[in-house]
Motif scaffolding. Structure first.
Motif, mmCIF file in Angstrom:
data_model
loop_
_atom_site.group_PDB
_atom_site.id
_atom_site.type_symbol
_atom_site.label_atom_id
_atom_site.label_comp_id
_atom_site.label_asym_id
_atom_site.label_seq_id
_atom_site.Cartn_x
_atom_site.Cartn_y
_atom_site.Cartn_z
ATOM 1 N N ILE A 28 0.871 -1.177 0.000
ATOM 2 C CA ILE A 28 0.000 0.000 0.000
ATOM 3 C C ILE A 28 0.905 1.223 0.000
ATOM 4 C CG2 ILE A 28 -1.835 1.243 1.237
ATOM 5 C CD1 ILE A 28 -2.915 -1.441 0.704
ATOM 6 N N GLY A 29 0.701 2.101 -0.984
ATOM 7 C CA GLY A 29 1.643 3.204 -1.162
ATOM 8 C C GLY A 29 1.119 4.562 -0.744
ATOM 9 N N ALA A 30 2.055 5.455 -0.431
ATOM 10 C CA ALA A 30 1.741 6.863 -0.175
ATOM 11 C C ALA A 30 1.925 7.643 -1.472
ATOM 12 C CB ALA A 30 2.678 7.402 0.902
ATOM 13 N N TRP A 31 1.607 8.940 -1.434
ATOM 14 C CA TRP A 31 1.613 9.713 -2.672
ATOM 15 C C TRP A 31 2.915 10.464 -2.934
ATOM 16 C CZ3 TRP A 31 2.566 14.190 -0.327
ATOM 17 C CH2 TRP A 31 1.924 14.497 0.878
ATOM 18 N N LYS A 69 -1.336 -1.346 -4.236
ATOM 19 C CA LYS A 69 -2.352 -0.293 -4.355
ATOM 20 C C LYS A 69 -1.681 1.052 -4.129
ATOM 21 C CE LYS A 69 -5.018 1.758 -1.468
ATOM 22 N NZ LYS A 69 -4.854 3.122 -2.013
ATOM 23 N N GLU A 94 -4.471 6.980 -3.802
ATOM 24 C CA GLU A 94 -5.482 7.516 -4.721
ATOM 25 C C GLU A 94 -5.082 8.885 -5.268
ATOM 26 O OE1 GLU A 94 -5.652 6.738 -1.555
ATOM 27 O OE2 GLU A 94 -7.187 7.862 -0.439
ATOM 28 N N GLY A 118 -8.072 -0.541 -0.006
ATOM 29 C CA GLY A 118 -6.872 -1.034 0.665
ATOM 30 C C GLY A 118 -7.246 -2.014 1.773
ATOM 31 N N ALA A 119 -8.253 -1.632 2.545
ATOM 32 C CA ALA A 119 -8.680 -2.470 3.677
ATOM 33 C C ALA A 119 -9.212 -3.814 3.184
ATOM 34 C CB ALA A 119 -9.737 -1.732 4.485
ATOM 35 N N GLY A 153 2.795 5.116 4.756
ATOM 36 C CA GLY A 153 1.698 6.062 4.977
ATOM 37 C C GLY A 153 1.788 6.704 6.337
ATOM 38 N N SER A 154 0.661 7.209 6.791
ATOM 39 C CA SER A 154 0.638 7.943 8.058
ATOM 40 C C SER A 154 0.478 6.987 9.241
ATOM 41 C CB SER A 154 -0.517 8.940 8.038
ATOM 42 O OG SER A 154 -1.732 8.239 7.877
ATOM 43 N N THR A 165 -3.166 5.551 9.700
ATOM 44 C CA THR A 165 -3.434 4.451 8.760
ATOM 45 C C THR A 165 -2.627 3.226 9.171
ATOM 46 O OG1 THR A 165 -3.869 6.025 7.003
ATOM 47 C CG2 THR A 165 -3.369 3.781 6.318
ATOM 48 N N LEU A 174 6.142 4.576 8.381
ATOM 49 C CA LEU A 174 5.147 5.588 8.742
ATOM 50 C C LEU A 174 5.787 6.973 8.881
ATOM 51 C CD1 LEU A 174 3.248 3.285 11.253
ATOM 52 C CD2 LEU A 174 2.881 3.549 8.797
ATOM 53 N N CYS A 215 8.878 11.526 4.480
ATOM 54 C CA CYS A 215 8.649 11.028 5.837
ATOM 55 C C CYS A 215 9.856 11.196 6.744
ATOM 56 C CB CYS A 215 8.223 9.572 5.789
ATOM 57 S SG CYS A 215 9.303 8.567 4.779
ATOM 58 N N GLN A 227 -3.687 18.752 1.093
ATOM 59 C CA GLN A 227 -2.417 18.740 1.814
ATOM 60 C C GLN A 227 -1.953 20.177 2.082
ATOM 61 O OE1 GLN A 227 -1.190 16.114 3.161
ATOM 62 N NE2 GLN A 227 0.690 17.016 3.954
ATOM 63 N N GLU A 251 3.718 15.836 12.715
ATOM 64 C CA GLU A 251 4.246 15.788 11.349
ATOM 65 C C GLU A 251 3.449 16.751 10.470
ATOM 66 O OE1 GLU A 251 3.674 12.123 9.018
ATOM 67 O OE2 GLU A 251 5.740 12.352 8.346
ATOM 68 N N PHE A 254 4.405 17.597 7.062
ATOM 69 C CA PHE A 254 4.459 17.087 5.691
ATOM 70 C C PHE A 254 4.271 18.190 4.659
ATOM 71 C CE2 PHE A 254 4.239 13.240 2.950
ATOM 72 C CZ PHE A 254 5.213 12.533 3.615
HETATM 73 O O1 TXE Z 1 -1.814 8.975 3.868
HETATM 74 P P1 TXE Z 1 -2.612 7.745 4.426
HETATM 75 P P2 TXE Z 1 -2.357 10.197 3.032
HETATM 76 C C1 TXE Z 1 1.361 11.418 6.150
HETATM 77 C C2 TXE Z 1 1.397 12.907 6.040
HETATM 78 C C3 TXE Z 1 0.112 13.239 5.370
HETATM 79 C C4 TXE Z 1 -0.795 12.177 5.889
HETATM 80 C C5 TXE Z 1 -1.956 11.844 5.026
HETATM 81 O O2 TXE Z 1 1.453 13.454 7.317
HETATM 82 O O3 TXE Z 1 -0.364 14.496 5.722
HETATM 83 O O4 TXE Z 1 0.034 11.037 6.017
HETATM 84 O O5 TXE Z 1 -1.559 11.360 3.735
HETATM 85 C C6 TXE Z 1 -4.158 3.747 2.122
HETATM 86 N N1 TXE Z 1 -6.452 0.070 4.870
HETATM 87 N N2 TXE Z 1 2.096 10.747 5.126
HETATM 88 O O6 TXE Z 1 -3.799 10.475 3.198
HETATM 89 O O7 TXE Z 1 -4.007 8.147 4.716
HETATM 90 C C7 TXE Z 1 -4.374 4.988 1.301
HETATM 91 O O8 TXE Z 1 -5.337 4.767 0.287
HETATM 92 C C8 TXE Z 1 -5.562 -0.029 3.877
HETATM 93 C C9 TXE Z 1 3.324 10.165 5.534
HETATM 94 O O9 TXE Z 1 -1.913 9.938 1.651
HETATM 95 O O10 TXE Z 1 -1.808 7.157 5.486
HETATM 96 C C10 TXE Z 1 -2.969 5.230 0.773
HETATM 97 O O11 TXE Z 1 -2.706 4.364 -0.321
HETATM 98 N N3 TXE Z 1 -5.062 1.031 3.228
HETATM 99 C C11 TXE Z 1 3.824 9.180 4.547
HETATM 100 C C12 TXE Z 1 -2.087 4.817 1.943
HETATM 101 O O12 TXE Z 1 -2.908 3.966 2.744
HETATM 102 C C13 TXE Z 1 -5.458 2.265 3.611
HETATM 103 C C14 TXE Z 1 3.660 9.548 3.132
HETATM 104 C C15 TXE Z 1 -1.577 5.965 2.788
HETATM 105 O O13 TXE Z 1 -2.672 6.772 3.181
HETATM 106 C C16 TXE Z 1 -6.384 2.441 4.656
HETATM 107 C C17 TXE Z 1 2.360 10.106 2.855
HETATM 108 C C18 TXE Z 1 -6.896 1.274 5.292
HETATM 109 N N4 TXE Z 1 -7.755 1.343 6.311
HETATM 110 C C19 TXE Z 1 1.655 10.701 3.853
HETATM 111 N N5 TXE Z 1 -6.582 3.756 4.813
HETATM 112 C C20 TXE Z 1 5.241 8.740 4.796
HETATM 113 N N6 TXE Z 1 5.543 8.284 5.987
HETATM 114 O O14 TXE Z 1 6.058 8.741 3.911
HETATM 115 C C21 TXE Z 1 -5.817 4.399 3.914
HETATM 116 N N7 TXE Z 1 -5.145 3.491 3.171
#
Ligand code: TXE
Length: 483
Positions: A148-151, A175, A178, A211-212, A227-228, A231, A250, A283, A330, A380, A382
């Motif tokens: 599962i990836g971040a953006w 995945k 989005e 993702g879930a 991700g965060s 999450t 994270l 991150c 963001q 954080e 970001f």
């Molecule tokens: O991350 P999310 P978002 C932090 C940063 C940012 C915040 C929100 O602070 O402001 O996260 O970013 C998937 N089961 N980082 O909304 O929500 C989701 O679809 C399975 C830090 O992008 O954590 C996405 O693909 N999957 C980070 C991924 O999880 C789920 C980099 C991350 O989403 C899910 C980016 C679920 N229940 C943001 N819920 C870093 N550490 O590098 C969400 N997702």
């Protein structure tokens, strides 16, 4: 460039569309324009992806490692050949300037494919002599992995998870976020062009619910998330339900400690790399910059001067060095933190404003006189916001650096060799730096302590997290039994 992908998903070696899923507009952050549309995976799409990954994995896991590795290395070569186009696409997906994407994204993805491709043939067990009987261990794949990836790094994350998973003989369903759904589809295409059998690397689109649904399926053997923390908690808990292995990359609130004896120019470069690269959306950023009181004036003056050289402009222009935030949402989050910083009494030295442009731009911001209890020093952000905090002694700096729920990275700038190593030994963080910051070569383990994560990506350490050990006890004599 045509940014509209052939279809939303890549399953079993081919693009697959199902427009009955929720529509996901892909927005170019530099202008706010919609540049493509994909659809979130429906339950039928998720089922197809899991079924194909499950079916393909068995034969792949039985291949000699060198054969698997050869395909990954071929994919790395293709990625490097197409670096320009992949970098342009990464810029459209994320808004990051081409001056960054052309050296940090597809190149980093290719590094991972090359490194794990090379390592695949060296994944071995061990022999344990028992003085007659013996045990040998087999290092086996886990099975089907979910990534599962971040953006912020869509190509890199797709490769950092895919390459070790495939090298170890697993299949993977990835995945992307989005917010940035385009780049992972290219990674899938390239892997298959390099000869990867169908079903081993699948990409499905979607938000949290998709993702879930993916990670809770009992056929998923491992979950790797970037991700965060909120999450991370949900994903870790969901994986725990089925007692599955996890890797969690994270968030962080990492400290960067600059002593009086540091080289000012290098320390300022470290602050820039640790706070403003990718418009601060990294991150491992060193967002709490502790500056020893004697050097504070010099650091602040030079940092302010150098930030004025950041070139905001068309991200595709190679001279642009500073891009927009990834999304309107963001940018609002980051602006909220900036307002809090001011309300809580920090000094906004420069930046934090919206330039008169379409898209999600925000000028790079410096806060000085930040104290440990302020929201901007604890949470954080970001985004392109650095907090400068003052300190007097080494002991104090280390204690305050570690006073955080996070533990992803930490850095120190000093010309005192022993102090540098003392600081790194004392940091409660998984990735630490001496006289540099934010480099993440594939050869080195990357990951966090405390709330910043579990497991490590990259390096030989990643092999542990994408494989499992089986021991085989071999009896060499008669079997003695009590009756
Ligand atoms: O991350 P999310 P978002 C932090 C940063 C940012 C915040 C929100 O602070 O402001 O996260 O970013 C998937 N089961 N980082 O909304 O929500 C989701 O679809 C399975 C830090 O992008 O954590 C996405 O693909 N999957 C980070 C991924 O999880 C789920 C980099 C991350 O989403 C899910 C980016 C679920 N229940 C943001 N819920 C870093 N550490 O590098 C969400 N997702």
């Amino acid at each position: 460039m045509n940014t509209q992908p052939t279809a939303s998903h890549f399953i079993n070696g081919a693009f697959v569309e199902d427009s009955s899923g929720t529509e996901i507009p892909v927005i170019y952050p530099a202008t706010g324009e919609v540049i493509a549309t994909v659809y979130a995976a429906t339950p039928a799409i998720i089922e197809q992806a899991i079924a194909s990954a499950k079916a393909a994995q068995k034969a792949w896991g039985k291949l000699p490692g060198t054969e698997r590795g050869r395909i990954l290395r071929r994919a790395a070569d293709i990625m490097r050949d197409r670096n320009h186009d992949l970098s342009v696409l990464e810029t459209y997906d994320t808004g990051k300037p081409y001056s960054e994407t052309s050296v940090a994204d597809a190149t980093s993805g290719a590094d991972a494919l090359e490194y794990f491709g090379g390592l695949a043939g060296a994944i071995t067990g061990e022999h344990i002599d028992l003085g007659g009987d013996f045990v040998y261990t087999r290092r086996e794949p886990l099975g089907v992995c979910a990534g599962i990836g971040a953006w912020n790094y869509p190509t890199q994350i797709a490769c950092w998870k895919g390459a070790p998973a495939l090298a170890c003989g697993n299949s993977i369903i990835f995945k992307p976020s989005e917010t940035t759904p385009l780049c992972a589809l290219k990674v899938a295409e390239i892997l298959h062009e390099a000869g990867l059998p169908a079903g081993l690397y699948n990409v499905i689109q979607g938000m949290g619910p998709q993702g879930a649904q993916l990670i809770t399926d009992p056929r998923i053997d491992k979950v790797s998330l970037t991700g965060s923390v909120p999450t991370g908690r949900k994903v870790y808990a969901a994986a725990a339900e089925n007692i599955r292995a996890v890797t969690m990359e994270l968030g962080g609130k990492s400290p960067l400690v600059i002593f009086d004896d540091a080289d000012v120019e290098n320390a300022v470069s470290g602050i820039i790399l640790g706070n403003f690269y990718s418009s601060g959306q990294i991150c491992s950023n060193g967002t709490r910059v502790f500056v020893q009181r004697g050097i504070k004036g010099a650091i602040l003056a030079r940092l302010t001067e150098r930030l004025a050289n950041a070139q905001m402009g068309d991200p595709l222009d190679p001279d642009t060095t500073f891009g927009p935030m990834v999304s309107a949402a963001q940018r609002e989050i980051v602006e909220g933190f900036i307002a809090k910083g001011q309300a809580e009494g920090a000094t906004l030295v420069t930046g934090g404003t919206r330039p008169d442009k379409d898209g999600f731009w925000l000028t790079p911001a410096i806060f000085a006189d930040v104290t440990d209890d302020m929201t901007i020093a604890r949470e954080e952000i970001f985004g392109p916001v650095v907090s400068i905090l003052d300190f007097d002694t080494e002991e104090e700096a280390l204690a305050r650096a570690n006073d955080t729920i996070y533990g992803l990275a930490a850095g120190v700038f000093t010309s005192d060799l022993t102090r540098a190593h003392r600081m790194c030994a004392g940091f409660e963080a998984g990735t630490t730096y001496i006289n540099t910051y934010n480099l993440a070569p594939v050869e080195a383990p990357f990951g966090g302590m405390k709330l910043s994560g579990v497991g490590r990506e990259n390096s030989k350490a990643a092999i542990e997290h994408y494989s499992q050990i089986k021991s085989v006890y071999v009896g060499m004599g008669d079997v003695e039994a009590p009756f």
